[in-house]
Design a protein around this motif. Structure first.
Motif, PDB file in Angstrom:
ATOM      1  N   LYS A   1      -4.590   0.664  44.151  1.00 10.01           N
ATOM      2  CA  LYS A   1      -5.765   0.010  44.732  1.00 10.01           C
ATOM      3  C   LYS A   1      -5.647  -1.479  44.461  1.00 10.01           C
ATOM      4  O   LYS A   1      -5.590  -1.911  43.313  1.00 10.01           O
ATOM      5  CB  LYS A   1      -7.034   0.576  44.084  1.00 10.01           C
ATOM      6  CG  LYS A   1      -8.323   0.020  44.676  1.00 10.01           C
ATOM      7  CD  LYS A   1      -9.521   0.782  44.116  1.00 10.01           C
ATOM      8  CE  LYS A   1     -10.817   0.015  44.291  1.00 10.01           C
ATOM      9  NZ  LYS A   1     -11.131  -0.332  45.670  1.00 10.01           N
TER      10      LYS A   1
ATOM     11  N   LEU B   1     -11.987   5.919  39.549  1.00 17.68           N
ATOM     12  CA  LEU B   1     -12.465   4.555  39.808  1.00 17.68           C
ATOM     13  C   LEU B   1     -12.324   4.164  41.288  1.00 17.68           C
ATOM     14  O   LEU B   1     -12.776   3.101  41.686  1.00 17.68           O
ATOM     15  CB  LEU B   1     -11.683   3.557  38.942  1.00 17.68           C
ATOM     16  CG  LEU B   1     -11.750   3.798  37.433  1.00 17.68           C
ATOM     17  CD1 LEU B   1     -10.833   2.832  36.697  1.00 17.68           C
ATOM     18  CD2 LEU B   1     -13.186   3.671  36.925  1.00 17.68           C
ATOM     19  N   THR B   2     -11.677   5.035  42.069  1.00 20.08           N
ATOM     20  CA  THR B   2     -11.522   4.699  43.488  1.00 20.08           C
ATOM     21  C   THR B   2     -12.753   5.199  44.263  1.00 20.08           C
ATOM     22  O   THR B   2     -13.439   6.108  43.801  1.00 20.08           O
ATOM     23  CB  THR B   2     -10.258   5.349  44.089  1.00 20.08           C
ATOM     24  OG1 THR B   2     -10.451   6.773  44.082  1.00 20.08           O
ATOM     25  CG2 THR B   2      -9.014   5.016  43.307  1.00 20.08           C
TER      26      THR B   2
ATOM     27  N   SER C   1      -7.031   9.864  35.217  1.00 23.10           N
ATOM     28  CA  SER C   1      -8.475   9.612  35.224  1.00 23.10           C
ATOM     29  C   SER C   1      -8.838   8.394  36.077  1.00 23.10           C
ATOM     30  O   SER C   1      -9.950   8.284  36.575  1.00 23.10           O
ATOM     31  CB  SER C   1      -8.968   9.409  33.811  1.00 23.10           C
ATOM     32  OG  SER C   1      -8.263   8.321  33.219  1.00 23.10           O
ATOM     33  N   GLU C   2      -7.853   7.472  36.279  1.00 22.03           N
ATOM     34  CA  GLU C   2      -8.129   6.272  37.088  1.00 22.03           C
ATOM     35  C   GLU C   2      -8.600   6.608  38.504  1.00 22.03           C
ATOM     36  O   GLU C   2      -9.273   5.811  39.153  1.00 22.03           O
ATOM     37  CB  GLU C   2      -6.872   5.370  37.184  1.00 22.03           C
ATOM     38  CG  GLU C   2      -6.597   4.556  35.955  1.00 22.03           C
ATOM     39  CD  GLU C   2      -5.733   5.303  34.943  1.00 22.03           C
ATOM     40  OE1 GLU C   2      -5.658   6.557  35.014  1.00 22.03           O
ATOM     41  OE2 GLU C   2      -5.141   4.645  34.082  1.00 22.03           O
ATOM     42  N   TYR C   3      -8.199   7.789  38.969  1.00 22.98           N
ATOM     43  CA  TYR C   3      -8.618   8.181  40.322  1.00 22.98           C
ATOM     44  C   TYR C   3     -10.135   8.121  40.458  1.00 22.98           C
ATOM     45  O   TYR C   3     -10.682   7.838  41.529  1.00 22.98           O
ATOM     46  CB  TYR C   3      -8.113   9.599  40.636  1.00 22.98           C
ATOM     47  CG  TYR C   3      -8.276   9.989  42.092  1.00 22.98           C
ATOM     48  CD1 TYR C   3      -7.305   9.683  43.033  1.00 22.98           C
ATOM     49  CD2 TYR C   3      -9.429  10.667  42.531  1.00 22.98           C
ATOM     50  CE1 TYR C   3      -7.456  10.025  44.372  1.00 22.98           C
ATOM     51  CE2 TYR C   3      -9.588  11.017  43.863  1.00 22.98           C
ATOM     52  CZ  TYR C   3      -8.593  10.692  44.775  1.00 22.98           C
ATOM     53  OH  TYR C   3      -8.744  11.031  46.090  1.00 22.98           O
TER      54      TYR C   3
ATOM     55  N   THR D   1     -16.384   9.160  44.613  1.00 17.84           N
ATOM     56  CA  THR D   1     -17.812   8.928  44.394  1.00 17.84           C
ATOM     57  C   THR D   1     -18.472  10.276  44.131  1.00 17.84           C
ATOM     58  O   THR D   1     -18.324  11.203  44.922  1.00 17.84           O
ATOM     59  CB  THR D   1     -18.447   8.286  45.642  1.00 17.84           C
ATOM     60  OG1 THR D   1     -17.651   7.168  46.015  1.00 17.84           O
ATOM     61  CG2 THR D   1     -19.861   7.834  45.369  1.00 17.84           C
TER      62      THR D   1
ATOM     63  N   GLN E   1      -5.245  -3.606  41.015  1.00 16.79           N
ATOM     64  CA  GLN E   1      -6.400  -3.319  40.189  1.00 16.79           C
ATOM     65  C   GLN E   1      -6.181  -2.019  39.413  1.00 16.79           C
ATOM     66  O   GLN E   1      -6.378  -1.964  38.207  1.00 16.79           O
ATOM     67  CB  GLN E   1      -7.632  -3.185  41.090  1.00 16.79           C
ATOM     68  CG  GLN E   1      -8.933  -3.152  40.333  1.00 16.79           C
ATOM     69  CD  GLN E   1     -10.103  -2.912  41.286  1.00 16.79           C
ATOM     70  OE1 GLN E   1      -9.965  -2.206  42.301  1.00 16.79           O
ATOM     71  NE2 GLN E   1     -11.226  -3.508  40.980  1.00 16.79           N
ATOM     72  N   ILE E   2      -5.780  -0.978  40.142  1.00 18.72           N
ATOM     73  CA  ILE E   2      -5.500   0.318  39.532  1.00 18.72           C
ATOM     74  C   ILE E   2      -4.258   0.894  40.212  1.00 18.72           C
ATOM     75  O   ILE E   2      -4.030   0.665  41.395  1.00 18.72           O
ATOM     76  CB  ILE E   2      -6.618   1.363  39.778  1.00 18.72           C
ATOM     77  CG1 ILE E   2      -8.005   0.737  39.762  1.00 18.72           C
ATOM     78  CG2 ILE E   2      -6.530   2.506  38.777  1.00 18.72           C
ATOM     79  CD1 ILE E   2      -9.048   1.649  40.392  1.00 18.72           C
TER      80      ILE E   2
ATOM     81  N   ARG F   1     -19.156  14.098  36.610  1.00 13.66           N
ATOM     82  CA  ARG F   1     -18.299  12.911  36.461  1.00 13.66           C
ATOM     83  C   ARG F   1     -16.865  13.276  36.781  1.00 13.66           C
ATOM     84  O   ARG F   1     -16.537  14.467  36.911  1.00 13.66           O
ATOM     85  CB  ARG F   1     -18.398  12.413  35.007  1.00 13.66           C
ATOM     86  CG  ARG F   1     -18.048  13.520  34.022  1.00 13.66           C
ATOM     87  CD  ARG F   1     -17.910  13.015  32.607  1.00 13.66           C
ATOM     88  NE  ARG F   1     -17.701  14.118  31.676  1.00 13.66           N
ATOM     89  CZ  ARG F   1     -16.530  14.725  31.471  1.00 13.66           C
ATOM     90  NH1 ARG F   1     -15.449  14.339  32.136  1.00 13.66           N
ATOM     91  NH2 ARG F   1     -16.429  15.712  30.598  1.00 13.66           N
TER      92      ARG F   1
END
Lengths: 240, 418
Positions: free
Chosen positions: B233, B137-138, B133-135, B142, B103-104, B147
């Protein structure tokens, strides 16, 4: 095995019993050849000097021990053929023991001591309590039911022991020197109690070496060296 | 057969005899108390470790694979891993471009002890991560506030930073951090976000981190001796096999490993962690069981001994009971119940003592040694039943032979005993 036809109504029917013990390499003849019948509502004293075999005979009569040879029928059943459990059952239901040293459980109250035989015959706890209480009243200890043995006098302890012997309504009460640890006055009271029980229809076997005690009995058996020396009616029975 | 009236009566007598001499009862069941305490302690530790494992898995993510020079679990082969070639930034980037099923995928690199400065205070206990920046999305990212950094900030090497929870808490306390500027190694960085608290208890360290774009990281720190990690991921734990297979194949191509030669990188995931914890658990369990068996043997000997003493002391009583009609089984049962009760009381004592002890330990010790935070304050109730069952078993074993001796006593001899 039922052999009641040979019993003539006797509770205990003994023929030619002997008991041998091995003491190291030596063989001791505690009983050599004893035959007797005991009938309902007899008051019997077994007498003899020490070593005469009276304790051995008492143990055998009480089904605590079995003879080496000879016949022993208890109410028509052959004791020699019984298992340990059968013997325990006979002791529980048919025989009430009274010992010289009382042999009460020290930690238990009078009531619990008297209840104990009923525990082993599976009587429910409320029945047990009721019967034990009644029996203690019968022997004159209605006001001592919560006392422990060490809170009672010797005579009272022996009464608890007698109540324990009576509570299952046994066929025979077997008393081994029941006054041996009591003073004369208390001993007389206990003997009076036995007499009352006899008059009410109980069968009593006294084992003693004291003539004074034995003369309460209706019949006296004298043992010597494992043999019956004399077996007959006591002409001088005290009936007070 | 044995009668109910007898069993309740025996129970009553047994309790009476146990409590008529509590010190003796306690001393004789000491071995069993210690044995049961071992069992409870072991269970308590293993239970705590399970919680750690669960926390760790949740933290890392069940569907994450990390390709790294070192293996998470092969500590003993450290020398071997040390000799592997570093995973370079270019290799990591090539991998992330070419991987298809995941996925990533993103590169991550880390440096400990970078110097942070806010106003006049300096901090250097935080791990600095450089990533893409993909980090963001994990699940690991959260956000509590603000952001994660954006692709454009990564591409343009913008000096932006995301703080993990402890970093935020340490520097800013309760005050707003997003929008403020801090210095990292002397450069100004704008805080764009704060990550929610993730670590529990022992895994607290995951909150001692900060994240900056990898492009900025590469300019600030010397990367010549740095091995990059690749975080993948899968998107779904069910696709792990497929992802793992492709990742391994692709990495072998990128690293030019000829067929037949071993991988010179490690695929790390929670599963490998689980199996290594499993090994650790077996060690703890094995040692625990060893001690437990040993103390139970001592315990059983103690109980057997005291039961023999008890039978001898009460020979006369046994004789009396037999004379008034107790069968062998009744006497047998009486003594077995007594030894079982002795052990059971031991188990209850152990459980109560351990409960209090562990509550105190788990309440105070982690305050001094944070890594002990996995210890639970409460012992699972199931252990009470295990301990009880075990003690009943031990009681029966230990009581049997003395009870048999009592049951087989000759009534005449027993009555004569003084």
């Amino acid at each position: 095995m039922r052999i009641s036809e040979s019993n003539n109504g006797a509770i205990i029917h003994i023929r030619n019993i002997a008991k041998l013990y091995k003491m190291g390499t030596e063989i001791v003849h505690a009983l050599r050849d004893v035959s007797l019948d005991i009938f309902p509502n007899e008051y019997l004293a077994i007498m003899g000097p020490s070593g005469s075999g009276k304790s051995t005979l008492m143990n055998i009569l009480g089904c605590l021990d079995t003879p080496t040879t000879g016949i022993y029928n208890f109410k028509g059943d052959d004791v020699n053929e019984m298992t340990d459990n059968d013997l325990a059952k006979i002791r529980n239901k048919e025989i009430g023991f009274v010992f010289q040293t009382f042999n009460l459980l020290a930690r238990a109250t009078s009531l619990k001591n008297v209840e104990l035989p009923l525990v082993y015959s599976g009587v429910s706890s409320s029945d047990r309590r009721e019967r034990a209480e009644q029996t203690l009243k019968d022997v004159g200890l209605g006001d001592r039911i919560t006392h422990k043995p060490n809170e009672l006098s010797g005579g009272q302890r022996q009464r608890v022991a007698i109540a324990r012997a009576l509570v299952t309504s046994p066929s025979i009460i077997l008393a081994d020197e029941p006054t041996g640890n009591l003073d004369t006055k208390t001993g007389e009271d206990i003997m009076k109690l036995f007499k009352d029980l006899w008059k009410k229809g109980n069968t009593i076997i006294l084992v003693t070496h004291e003539e004074d005690i034995a003369r309460h009995a209706q019949r006296i058996i004298r043992l010597r060296d494992g043999l019956v020396e004399h077996d007959g009616v006591n002409p001088n029975q005290l009936l007070v | 057969m044995i009668k109910i009236s007898e069993i309740t009566e025996v129970g009553r007598q047994v309790l009476e005899s146990l409590f008529s001499n509590p010190l003796r009862s306690f001393l004789s069941s000491l071995g069993v108390i210690i044995g049961i305490s071992f069992v409870i302690t072991m269970g308590w530790l293993l239970d705590g470790m399970n919680n750690v494992l669960e926390d760790t898995i949740n933290l890392i993510g069940e569907d994450m694979i990390y390709i790294e020079k070192f293996s998470w679990t092969g500590g003993h082969q450290w020398k071997l891993y040390e000799q592997r070639k570093d995973i370079t930034y270019d290799q990591a980037m090539e991998f992330c471009r070419r991987i298809k099923v995941a996925q990533i995928a993103m590169p991550i690199t880390r440096k400990g002890g970078a110097k942070l400065k806010y106003q006049s205070n300096t901090y250097n206990g935080f791990l600095t991560n450089g990533t893409k920046s993909e980090y963001g999305l994990t699940p690991a990212a959260t956000m509590l506030d603000g952001r994660f950094f954006l692709p454009i900030e990564d591409l343009s090497s913008a000096r932006v930073v995301v703080l993990a929870y402890n970093a935020y808490k340490t520097i800013f306390g309760e005050t707003e951090a997003v929008g403020k500027t801090i210095k990292i190694q002397g450069y100004d960085f704008r805080i764009v976000g704060v990550i929610k608290k993730r670590g529990t208890a022992m895994m607290d360290f995951v909150d001692n981190q900060i994240f900056i774009p990898i492009s900025v990281f590469n300019k600030m720190f010397d990367n010549s001796h740095r091995s990059f990690s690749i975080a993948i991921k899968a998107g779904n734990p069910k696709e792990m096999d497929e992802v793992r297979e492709e990742a391994q194949g692709l990495m072998r191509i990128i690293r030019n490993i000829p067929p037949g030669k071993e991988d010179d990188f490690s695929l790390n995931e929670t599963k490998t962690l689980e199996s290594s914890i499993e090994t650790f658990r077996l060690y703890v369990g094995g040692i625990g069981i060893g001690f437990t068996v040993l103390s139970f043997i001592v315990g059983i000997i103690g109980i057997v001994n005291i039961m023999f003493v008890s039978v001898t002391e009460r020979t006369k009583e046994i004789g009396i009971r037999k004379a008034i009609g107790a069968k062998k089984i009744s006497i047998l049962l009486q003594f077995i119940i007594e030894s079982t009760a002795l052990c059971l009381v031991g188990a209850i004592v152990s459980y109560i003592v351990c409960s209090i002890l562990f509550f105190v330990v788990a309440s105070t010790l982690p305050g001094l040694v944070p890594s002990l935070g996995f210890l639970s304050k409460f012992i699972p109730v199931s252990f009470f039943f295990i301990a009880s069952g075990l003690s009943i078993f031990v009681g029966i074993i230990a009581g049997f032979i003395p009870a048999l001796r009592a049951a087989n006593l000759d009534p005449v001899d027993a009555l004569r005993y003084d």
